[in-house]
Design a protein around this motif. Structure first.
Motif, PDB file in Angstrom:
ATOM      1  N   TYR A  83      55.152 -93.144 -26.511  1.00 48.46           N
ATOM      2  CA  TYR A  83      55.691 -93.238 -25.099  1.00 48.46           C
ATOM      3  C   TYR A  83      56.811 -92.795 -25.174  1.00 48.46           C
ATOM      4  N   ASP A  84      57.330 -92.326 -25.217  1.00 47.38           N
ATOM      5  CA  ASP A  84      58.901 -91.525 -24.795  1.00 47.38           C
ATOM      6  C   ASP A  84      60.198 -92.679 -24.444  1.00 47.38           C
ATOM      7  N   LYS A  85      59.866 -93.387 -23.535  1.00 41.06           N
ATOM      8  CA  LYS A  85      60.684 -93.806 -22.407  1.00 41.06           C
ATOM      9  C   LYS A  85      59.839 -95.500 -22.529  1.00 41.06           C
ATOM     10  N   ALA A  86      61.500 -96.371 -22.694  1.00 35.01           N
ATOM     11  CA  ALA A  86      60.901 -98.278 -23.343  1.00 35.01           C
ATOM     12  C   ALA A  86      61.734 -98.710 -22.382  1.00 35.01           C
ATOM     13  N   PHE A  87      61.399 -99.399 -21.856  1.00 30.50           N
ATOM     14  CA  PHE A  87      62.124-100.128 -20.725  1.00 30.50           C
ATOM     15  C   PHE A  87      61.992-101.207 -21.557  1.00 30.50           C
ATOM     16  N   VAL A  88      62.781-102.207 -21.947  1.00 29.68           N
ATOM     17  CA  VAL A  88      62.865-103.939 -23.062  1.00 29.68           C
ATOM     18  C   VAL A  88      63.848-104.606 -22.399  1.00 29.68           C
ATOM     19  N   ASN A  89      63.246-105.846 -21.705  1.00 29.88           N
ATOM     20  CA  ASN A  89      64.021-107.274 -21.274  1.00 29.88           C
ATOM     21  C   ASN A  89      63.154-107.840 -22.447  1.00 29.88           C
ATOM     22  N   CYS A  90      63.776-108.550 -23.413  1.00 34.80           N
ATOM     23  CA  CYS A  90      63.006-109.119 -24.571  1.00 34.80           C
ATOM     24  C   CYS A  90      63.763-110.470 -24.476  1.00 34.80           C
ATOM     25  N   PRO A  91      62.684-111.256 -25.213  1.00 37.06           N
ATOM     26  CA  PRO A  91      63.198-112.475 -25.014  1.00 37.06           C
ATOM     27  C   PRO A  91      64.629-112.850 -25.514  1.00 37.06           C
ATOM     28  N   TYR A  92      65.410-113.728 -25.036  1.00 36.71           N
ATOM     29  CA  TYR A  92      66.901-113.811 -25.219  1.00 36.71           C
ATOM     30  C   TYR A  92      67.379-115.052 -26.268  1.00 36.71           C
ATOM     31  N   SER A  93      66.328-115.780 -27.343  1.00 38.49           N
ATOM     32  CA  SER A  93      66.122-116.441 -27.581  1.00 38.49           C
ATOM     33  C   SER A  93      66.481-116.105 -29.531  1.00 38.49           C
ATOM     34  N   LYS A  94      67.239-117.093 -30.057  1.00 33.17           N
ATOM     35  CA  LYS A  94      67.892-116.275 -31.173  1.00 33.17           C
ATOM     36  C   LYS A  94      66.661-116.927 -32.051  1.00 33.17           C
ATOM     37  N   PRO A  95      66.469-115.684 -33.369  1.00 33.87           N
ATOM     38  CA  PRO A  95      66.928-114.518 -33.038  1.00 33.87           C
ATOM     39  C   PRO A  95      66.576-113.490 -32.816  1.00 33.87           C
ATOM     40  N   ASN A  96      65.983-113.804 -31.288  1.00 39.18           N
ATOM     41  CA  ASN A  96      65.076-112.311 -31.080  1.00 39.18           C
ATOM     42  C   ASN A  96      66.046-111.462 -30.050  1.00 39.18           C
ATOM     43  N   LEU A  97      67.041-111.688 -29.484  1.00 39.04           N
ATOM     44  CA  LEU A  97      67.808-110.752 -29.469  1.00 39.04           C
ATOM     45  C   LEU A  97      68.476-109.760 -30.428  1.00 39.04           C
ATOM     46  N   ALA A  98      68.803-110.323 -31.893  1.00 42.39           N
ATOM     47  CA  ALA A  98      69.264-109.224 -33.039  1.00 42.39           C
ATOM     48  C   ALA A  98      67.683-108.799 -33.472  1.00 42.39           C
ATOM     49  N   LEU A  99      66.812-108.307 -33.162  1.00 41.90           N
ATOM     50  CA  LEU A  99      65.246-108.612 -33.547  1.00 41.90           C
ATOM     51  C   LEU A  99      65.045-107.178 -33.153  1.00 41.90           C
ATOM     52  N   TRP A 100      65.375-107.865 -31.584  1.00 40.64           N
ATOM     53  CA  TRP A 100      64.145-106.297 -30.351  1.00 40.64           C
ATOM     54  C   TRP A 100      65.640-105.187 -30.383  1.00 40.64           C
ATOM     55  N   SER A 101      67.136-106.162 -30.416  1.00 39.18           N
ATOM     56  CA  SER A 101      67.891-104.164 -30.655  1.00 39.18           C
ATOM     57  C   SER A 101      67.753-104.186 -31.961  1.00 39.18           C
ATOM     58  N   ARG A 109      66.389 -94.383 -32.899  1.00 37.63           N
ATOM     59  CA  ARG A 109      67.403 -93.020 -34.174  1.00 37.63           C
ATOM     60  C   ARG A 109      66.041 -92.357 -34.158  1.00 37.63           C
ATOM     61  N   LEU A 110      64.442 -93.065 -34.188  1.00 38.03           N
ATOM     62  CA  LEU A 110      63.575 -91.711 -34.318  1.00 38.03           C
ATOM     63  C   LEU A 110      62.786 -91.016 -33.643  1.00 38.03           C
ATOM     64  N   GLY A 111      63.614 -90.917 -31.645  1.00 36.45           N
ATOM     65  CA  GLY A 111      63.728 -90.306 -31.206  1.00 36.45           C
ATOM     66  C   GLY A 111      63.290 -90.518 -29.732  1.00 36.45           C
ATOM     67  N   GLY A 112      63.045 -91.873 -29.374  1.00 40.53           N
ATOM     68  CA  GLY A 112      62.857 -92.165 -28.746  1.00 40.53           C
ATOM     69  C   GLY A 112      64.017 -92.969 -27.493  1.00 40.53           C
ATOM     70  N   GLU A 113      64.089 -92.658 -26.050  1.00 42.37           N
ATOM     71  CA  GLU A 113      64.750 -92.857 -25.011  1.00 42.37           C
ATOM     72  C   GLU A 113      64.168 -94.795 -24.859  1.00 42.37           C
ATOM     73  N   ILE A 114      65.553 -95.372 -24.925  1.00 44.72           N
ATOM     74  CA  ILE A 114      65.046 -96.510 -25.288  1.00 44.72           C
ATOM     75  C   ILE A 114      66.078 -97.382 -23.856  1.00 44.72           C
ATOM     76  N   LEU A 115      66.205 -98.075 -22.913  1.00 44.15           N
ATOM     77  CA  LEU A 115      66.684 -99.040 -21.582  1.00 44.15           C
ATOM     78  C   LEU A 115      66.597-100.723 -22.674  1.00 44.15           C
ATOM     79  N   LEU A 116      66.854-101.184 -23.030  1.00 44.83           N
ATOM     80  CA  LEU A 116      67.856-102.317 -23.342  1.00 44.83           C
ATOM     81  C   LEU A 116      68.220-103.055 -22.393  1.00 44.83           C
TER      82      LEU A 116
END
Length: 133
Positions: A83-101, A109-116
């Protein structure tokens, strides 16, 4: 928890059946299950067209994606490459922001387009290690 006023319909969200997408099923703000409102999604569709992946999907999500991963699927452990375009509205609690970012940075880096979607915390280590790098 706090109630929020919807910018689209001006409703105060304390009614669990209200489903405009502002807050979890339109009711109370929750750092981990906040749904992306339509007014955020409209420009994404206008710019990208189709969203390939929503790796943080859940009940009531307004995101229209080819593939969705729920909390039970755990999008952190799945490859996103078909899936070349990922839309990510991840959980904002710790440690989720670090893990998802970190996952988003890897997939980019693997070539995906990400909107976080994340809060702007430029002094946070996760922000410096992923957004600034």
């Amino acid at each position: 928890m706090q109630t929020r006023q919807c910018p689209d319909c001006s409703a105060i969200h304390n009614n669990p059946t209200h489903t405009c997408g502002f807050g979890h099923l339109g009711e109370v703000f929750d750092r981990d299950t906040y749904l992306t409102p339509q007014w955020v999604l409209d420009p994404v569709y206008a710019f990208w067209g189709q969203i390939g992946l929503d790796p943080c999907s859940g009940e009531g999500s307004l995101v229209k994606a080819v593939k969705k991963f729920t909390k039970e699927d755990n999008g952190l452990t799945k490859p996103w490459d078909p899936y070349d375009k990922a839309f990510v509205n991840c959980p904002y609690s710790k440690p989720n922001l670090a893990l998802w970012s970190e996952k988003c940075a890897l997939e980019a880096r693997l070539g995906g387009e990400i909107l976080l979607l994340v809060p702007c915390y430029p002094s946070a280590a996760w922000f410096q290690n992923t957004v600034f790098s």
